[in-house]
Design an enzyme around this catalytic site. Structure first.
Site, PDB file in Angstrom:
ATOM      1  N   ARG A   1       0.857  -1.192   0.000  1.00 10.45           N
ATOM      2  CA  ARG A   1       0.000   0.000   0.000  1.00 10.45           C
ATOM      3  C   ARG A   1       0.895   1.244   0.000  1.00 10.45           C
ATOM      4  O   ARG A   1       1.710   1.411   0.917  1.00 10.45           O
ATOM      5  CB  ARG A   1      -0.919  -0.013   1.230  1.00 10.45           C
ATOM      6  CG  ARG A   1      -1.714   1.260   1.358  1.00 10.45           C
ATOM      7  CD  ARG A   1      -2.764   1.222   2.470  1.00 10.45           C
ATOM      8  NE  ARG A   1      -3.430   2.493   2.480  1.00 10.45           N
ATOM      9  CZ  ARG A   1      -3.373   3.384   3.475  1.00 10.45           C
ATOM     10  NH1 ARG A   1      -2.726   3.116   4.598  1.00 10.45           N
ATOM     11  NH2 ARG A   1      -3.963   4.542   3.362  1.00 10.45           N
TER      12      ARG A   1
ATOM     13  N   HIS B   1      -2.889  10.998   0.664  1.00  8.71           N
ATOM     14  CA  HIS B   1      -2.419  10.727   2.028  1.00  8.71           C
ATOM     15  C   HIS B   1      -1.790  12.020   2.560  1.00  8.71           C
ATOM     16  O   HIS B   1      -0.610  12.086   2.838  1.00  8.71           O
ATOM     17  CB  HIS B   1      -1.450   9.550   2.040  1.00  8.71           C
ATOM     18  CG  HIS B   1      -1.203   8.944   3.388  1.00  8.71           C
ATOM     19  ND1 HIS B   1      -1.364   7.591   3.657  1.00  8.71           N
ATOM     20  CD2 HIS B   1      -0.792   9.495   4.551  1.00  8.71           C
ATOM     21  CE1 HIS B   1      -1.057   7.343   4.922  1.00  8.71           C
ATOM     22  NE2 HIS B   1      -0.688   8.491   5.498  1.00  8.71           N
TER      23      HIS B   1
END
Ligand code: IFM
Length: 456
Positions: free
Chosen positions: A78, A122
């Site tokens: 990820r 993110h």
């Protein structure tokens, strides 16, 4: 890999990272500055003035990082994409060199049989968009969808798993409410507007990714921290419900039930905006999966001195805490996963982050750092995960946070989460005991948990 042992066939065993925390070279090859570049370069915003200028130098050393994961036997990774590499000012033309970095990364992952699990956002926003109000400006919804479309068009033939946002609660609370993360704002009304635009942006990005890549599985990553009342006093019980609403249900309810928690107007008063009813169809765009980041729980009491929430955490005595003072409480992972099914129904889940910051031992044996507290953390939480699966939770993968020691946001390099140690002076990587432990878990598909505990 041994099938069974309580983990379903095809279970993903991975590690997680994020762009600004590991890549370094934030302005290389035509990239624009991000809000985190600006924030970390602002005096007083991060521990010791640390920045992501070098971080783990993953922008140049990425091949060896992928080899490390392949060597551990992982089957998934990820990572997040830095928006400002792909669109330097968050709008308009694509920067081909920035996109090419992720294109190469994805190919190299597939060559190593590591399934790419891509997070679009993110926390590092192109600085130009932040200057225009960031997530408080409704314009960002279309901008984010456009960025998602660019990536899905470029990588959708090879990336099957997409997450839109990582931990919107942190973006809102740390970035716009308390000002401890980029962009450093302390504005409750702006924070609540940002929450809504994040959710709208998520929905718009889900649609854009699906348009471009019909085979894509698209979800979102939330951090869930279960709340427990400190006593049976109704004031503590009500405070606990407020804390849960403002952190967990603020995102999950609109995404999965199409409405905000009923507590929200009372918590934020005038700072809580009215929302057009039509917005929820976009926010509630069906998810293929939910990513769950789990680290800790909170015990909560009523406290009138805390603005808005009127609730405060109660530190628990005589139990283990990590280096970030987060209580180690694996049973709450089981509870969280079962609660998700009770409240929202059955939805495929992934543990997209779980891990712990602990200081390194002072001395390390030749085979590497013996981070036994982190090993114990993983063992406890993986057992808790298996327990949830045994009780019917549809969890399909687990990603350890984090592959590498990295830039822990406002804490800079002072807190280490990696299963691989990074010497930031030399960029040397050394797998810790937790990396070897995790490799054994992966190799045996969890049979390791049933081995007798090694006395510490
Ligand atoms: O480092 C962070 C990550 O970026 C998001 N989830 C929590 C981690 C530990 O604080």
């Amino acid at each position: 890999m041994t099938p069974g042992n309580g983990f379903p066939a095809g279970f993903l065993w991975g590690a997680a990272t994020s762009a600004y925390q590991i890549e370094g070279s934030p302005l290389a090859d035509g990239a624009g500055p991000s809000n985190w570049h600006v924030f970390s370069h602002t005096p007083g915003c991060t521990h010791d003035g640390d920045t992501g200028d070098v971080a783990c130098d993953h922008y140049r050393l990425w091949r060896q990082d992928l080899d490390l994961m392949a060597g551990m036997g992982l089957n998934a990774y990820r990572f997040s994409v830095a928006w400002s590499r792909v669109q330097p000012d968050g709008r308009g033309a694509v920067n081909p060199a920035g996109l090419a970095f992720y294109d190469r990364l994805v190919d190299a992952l597939l060559e190593r049989s590591l399934a790419p699990n891509l997070t679009l956002y993110h926390w590092d926003l192109p600085a130009a968009l932040e200057e225009a109000g960031g997530w408080t400006n409704p314009e960002i919804v279309d901008r984010f969808a456009q960025y998602a479309r660019i990536l899905a068009r470029a990588l959708g033939d090879r990336v099957a798993m997409w997450s839109t946002l990582n931990e919107p609660w942190v973006v809102v609370n740390a970035g716009y409410l308390h000002g401890v993360h980029a962009p450093g704002r302390r504005d409750p009304a702006a924070a609540m507007r940002a929450a809504h635009h994040l959710l709208l942006g998520h929905g718009a990005a889900v649609r854009a990714v699906r348009d471009e890549s019909p085979r894509a599985r698209v979800g979102i990553v939330v951090n869930i921290e279960p709340k427990y009342p400190a006593s049976t006093d109704p004031a503590d019980v009500a405070a606990t419900a407020r804390a849960d609403a403002a952190m967990n249900r603020l995102y999950l309810d609109p995404l999965l039930l199409g409405r905000y928690p009923e507590e929200m107007p009372a918590i934020y008063g005038d700072a809580w905006p009215d929302h057009p009813a039509g917005d929820f169809a976009l926010i509630r765009e069906p998810l293929d999966f939910l990513g769950v980041n789990y680290y800790t729980r909170a015990v909560v009491r009523h406290d009138d001195d805390v603005p808005f929430l009127r609730a405060a955490p109660v530190p628990q005595p005589d139990v283990e805490h990590t280096d970030l003072a987060w209580e180690v409480h694996p049973a709450s992972l089981t509870r969280t996963l079962l609660w998700l099914r009770e409240r929202y129904g059955s939805i495929p889940l992934y543990i997209t982050e779980n891990g712990a910051a602990f200081p390194d031992p002072d001395t390390s044996p030749p085979e590497g750092l013996d981070d036994r507290r982190r090993v114990a953390y993983f063992r406890g939480h993986l057992r808790a995960l298996r327990e949830a699966i045994a009780h019917g939770s549809d969890v399909r993968g687990y990603f350890a946070w984090s592959l590498l020691d990295n830039f822990e946001w406002a804490c800079g390099y002072a807190k280490r989460f990696g299963i691989v140690h990074v010497d930031f002076a030399t960029q040397m990587r050394t797998p810790k005991a937790s990396a070897r432990y995790y490799a054994e878990v992966v190799r045996t598909n969890g049979a390791e948990f049933d081995a007798p505990e090694v006395p510490q």
